[in-house]
Write a protein that holds these residues in place. Structure first.
Motif, PDB file in Angstrom:
ATOM      1  N   GLU B   8       0.869  -1.094  -0.066  1.00 10.02           N
ATOM      2  CA  GLU B   8      -0.201  -0.007   0.012  1.00 10.02           C
ATOM      3  C   GLU B   8       0.886   1.256   0.095  1.00 10.02           C
ATOM      4  O   GLU B   8       1.866   1.239   0.402  1.00 10.02           O
ATOM      5  CB  GLU B   8      -1.125  -0.152   1.233  1.00 10.02           C
ATOM      6  CG  GLU B   8      -0.360  -0.285   2.500  1.00 10.02           C
ATOM      7  CD  GLU B   8      -1.682  -0.597   3.469  1.00 10.02           C
ATOM      8  OE1 GLU B   8      -2.114   0.371   3.869  1.00 10.02           O
ATOM      9  OE2 GLU B   8      -2.135  -1.654   3.984  1.00 10.02           O
ATOM     10  N   ARG B  11      -2.435   6.285  -1.311  1.00  8.11           N
ATOM     11  CA  ARG B  11      -3.951   6.276  -1.764  1.00  8.11           C
ATOM     12  C   ARG B  11      -4.277   5.021  -2.318  1.00  8.11           C
ATOM     13  O   ARG B  11      -5.606   4.737  -2.677  1.00  8.11           O
ATOM     14  CB  ARG B  11      -4.344   7.329  -2.576  1.00  8.11           C
ATOM     15  CG  ARG B  11      -4.091   8.967  -2.171  1.00  8.11           C
ATOM     16  CD  ARG B  11      -4.016  10.041  -3.157  1.00  8.11           C
ATOM     17  NE  ARG B  11      -3.151   9.616  -4.201  1.00  8.11           N
ATOM     18  CZ  ARG B  11      -3.068  10.347  -5.290  1.00  8.11           C
ATOM     19  NH1 ARG B  11      -4.060  11.431  -5.741  1.00  8.11           N
ATOM     20  NH2 ARG B  11      -1.958  10.386  -6.164  1.00  8.11           N
ATOM     21  N   SER B  76      -8.581   1.721  -4.908  1.00  2.54           N
ATOM     22  CA  SER B  76      -8.485   2.822  -3.898  1.00  2.54           C
ATOM     23  C   SER B  76      -8.318   2.375  -2.488  1.00  2.54           C
ATOM     24  O   SER B  76      -8.938   1.553  -2.035  1.00  2.54           O
ATOM     25  CB  SER B  76      -9.419   3.543  -4.213  1.00  2.54           C
ATOM     26  OG  SER B  76      -9.895   4.467  -3.231  1.00  2.54           O
ATOM     27  N   LYS B  77      -7.801   2.993  -1.564  1.00  2.00           N
ATOM     28  CA  LYS B  77      -7.490   2.689  -0.270  1.00  2.00           C
ATOM     29  C   LYS B  77      -8.685   3.039   0.591  1.00  2.00           C
ATOM     30  O   LYS B  77      -9.182   2.539   1.554  1.00  2.00           O
ATOM     31  CB  LYS B  77      -6.271   3.310   0.390  1.00  2.00           C
ATOM     32  CG  LYS B  77      -5.181   2.270   0.680  1.00  2.00           C
ATOM     33  CD  LYS B  77      -4.327   3.036   1.122  1.00  2.00           C
ATOM     34  CE  LYS B  77      -3.873   3.133   2.533  1.00  2.00           C
ATOM     35  NZ  LYS B  77      -2.434   3.642   2.901  1.00  2.00           N
ATOM     36  N   ASN B  78      -9.542   4.146   0.031  1.00  2.00           N
ATOM     37  CA  ASN B  78     -10.548   4.498   0.861  1.00  2.00           C
ATOM     38  C   ASN B  78     -11.932   3.907   0.465  1.00  2.00           C
ATOM     39  O   ASN B  78     -12.237   3.301  -0.613  1.00  2.00           O
ATOM     40  CB  ASN B  78     -10.864   6.125   0.681  1.00  2.00           C
ATOM     41  CG  ASN B  78     -10.897   6.691  -0.620  1.00  2.00           C
ATOM     42  OD1 ASN B  78     -11.342   5.576  -1.502  1.00  2.00           O
ATOM     43  ND2 ASN B  78     -10.719   7.688  -1.019  1.00  2.00           N
ATOM     44  N   GLY B  79     -12.830   3.597   1.518  1.00  2.00           N
ATOM     45  CA  GLY B  79     -14.055   3.115   1.383  1.00  2.00           C
ATOM     46  C   GLY B  79     -14.260   1.909   0.644  1.00  2.00           C
ATOM     47  O   GLY B  79     -13.812   0.834   1.390  1.00  2.00           O
ATOM     48  N   GLU B  81     -12.996   0.232  -1.498  1.00  6.61           N
ATOM     49  CA  GLU B  81     -11.693  -0.415  -2.303  1.00  6.61           C
ATOM     50  C   GLU B  81     -12.302  -0.631  -3.848  1.00  6.61           C
ATOM     51  O   GLU B  81     -11.991  -1.735  -4.314  1.00  6.61           O
ATOM     52  CB  GLU B  81     -11.460  -1.692  -1.796  1.00  6.61           C
ATOM     53  CG  GLU B  81     -10.885  -1.575  -0.142  1.00  6.61           C
ATOM     54  CD  GLU B  81      -9.921  -2.581   0.109  1.00  6.61           C
ATOM     55  OE1 GLU B  81     -10.118  -3.890  -0.468  1.00  6.61           O
ATOM     56  OE2 GLU B  81      -8.996  -2.325   1.083  1.00  6.61           O
TER      57      GLU B  81
END
Lengths: 188, 191
Positions: B8, B11, B76-79, B81
């Motif tokens: 990772e 972001r 994407s790392k947020n929410g 994925e």
């Protein structure tokens, strides 16, 4: 097919027959230098069955392989092949090998390349032919340049052998490069 | 160097590929011609979700059998994925420490935003985990943003295959970029 495409002065090309011709490949691979010129991957020994199986898998759609045959005694002395077709971009990759060392440096490979380039540009409608060659194979690089290939760069330190690093040269010939060469030859 | 964190970045996250779930987006994106070209559909054309799933499954099986390819999803790392693209290190020749890095994003906007960040993840994996000596990336010469990003990351233009890509009715060059492990280590201040 017009037979003249396959007839050179000292050699001719004929289709590789996996049944009959694997004996030549298994003989040539005994020379480690031959193996180390042919491929960046580990030099290995294939038996006749393994080699035949490989050919049968490739030969229908992925590979066009020819034996280079010496005219004086009808003996296959090497091979030349085209693979990795990208028909819509008009590109394919060339591979060539001359087996016994006593047949190296005699112009057989150059003659075979001239025949094959004529075929792929005039009949297959390729736009370019590509090849890669190991940096320590100076003889091959000279032969490719003689056939009209241009050096297009080198992948740095691509190959490791005996604890040393060599570059991998990328070479290519465009149809227009080849046409210019033919014009020069006719004028002379 | 953070040894626990090779998958990772700020972001992005590299994860496994799930052919069933990821095929839909792969199919959707393949309707863009550069995406299709990068996915090596031959000739360049869109593929259905069914074909995509089959392709992804075959690629994963081949990677497992041959042991010379490592293939990840970029998320994407947020929410949620959300799937953004794919990253793989392919054509590995272990004996030579050689591999080619391929990174593709679903669309130009995400590519612009995340290409450089994903590149660092790819290099960290290729050099730090796989111990490669040299990494190669191939880019058509007309993709000037990606070629600029590679030069920014100290890649060297090692070869130019003339007129090997046919696009918009004409032939274009393909540039082969390369980076050596020692150059990457120096850049990162590693020994």
């Amino acid at each position: 097919m017009n037979e003249a495409y396959l007839q050179g002065k000292t050699i001719y090309l004929r289709a590789t027959d996996p049944e009959k011709d694997v004996q030549y490949y298994t003989a040539w691979q005994r020379d480690a230098l031959y193996d180390r010129f042919m491929d960046s991957l580990p030099a290995v020994m294939y038996n006749k069955d393994q080699m035949k199986e490989w050919f049968e898998k490739q030969i229908t759609s992925h590979l066009s392989s020819f034996m280079i045959v010496r005219k004086t005694d009808n003996t296959p002395i090497g091979f030349i092949e085209i693979s990795g077709y990208d028909w819509h971009s008009g590109n394919a990759w060339l591979g060539i090998g001359i087996g016994e060392r006593e047949n190296w440096g005699k112009g057989y490979g150059t003659e075979a390349m001239n025949l094959l380039l004529r075929l792929v540009f005039l009949e297959w409608n390729l736009h370019r032919v590509s090849l890669s060659v190991l940096g320590y194979n100076a003889r091959a690089i000279r032969a490719y340049e003689k056939a009209g290939f241009k050096n297009e760069g080198a992948l740095r330190g691509f190959i490791q052998r005996d604890g040393q690093r060599w570059d991998m040269y990328m070479m290519g010939i465009l149809r227009q490069d080849w046409e210019k060469l033919q014009a020069v030859q006719i004028e002379n | 160097m953070d040894l626990t964190n090779i998958f990772e970045s700020e972001r992005l996250r590299l994860t496994e590929i799930d052919p069933k779930a990821d095929a839909e987006k792969d199919s959707l994106w393949s309707h863009g011609i550069e995406y299709a070209r990068n996915r090596k559909t031959n000739p360049v054309r869109p593929i259905s979700a069914l074909e995509s799933k089959k392709n992804l499954e075959e690629e994963l099986k081949e990677a497992e059998n041959e042991g010379n390819r490592f293939h990840f999803a970029i998320r994407s790392k947020n929410g949620e994925e959300e799937l953004l693209g794919f990253l793989d290190v392919a054509n590995i020749e272990w004996k030579n420490g050689q591999g080619s890095l391929q990174i593709i994003f679903g669309n130009e906007t995400t590519c612009k935003e995340f290409f450089s960040e994903s590149l660092q993840l790819g290099l960290q994996y290729a050099f730090g985990e796989l111990n490669l000596y040299h990494v190669c990336m191939e880019i058509p010469a007309y993709e000037t943003e990606r070629t600029a990003a590679l030069e920014e990351a100290d890649f060297v233009r090692e070869a130019c295959l003339r007129e090997i890509v046919f696009h918009e009715g004409t032939y274009h060059d393909r540039i082969l970029f390369g980076l050596l492990a020692e150059e990457w280590r120096m850049q990162k201040g590693l020994k």
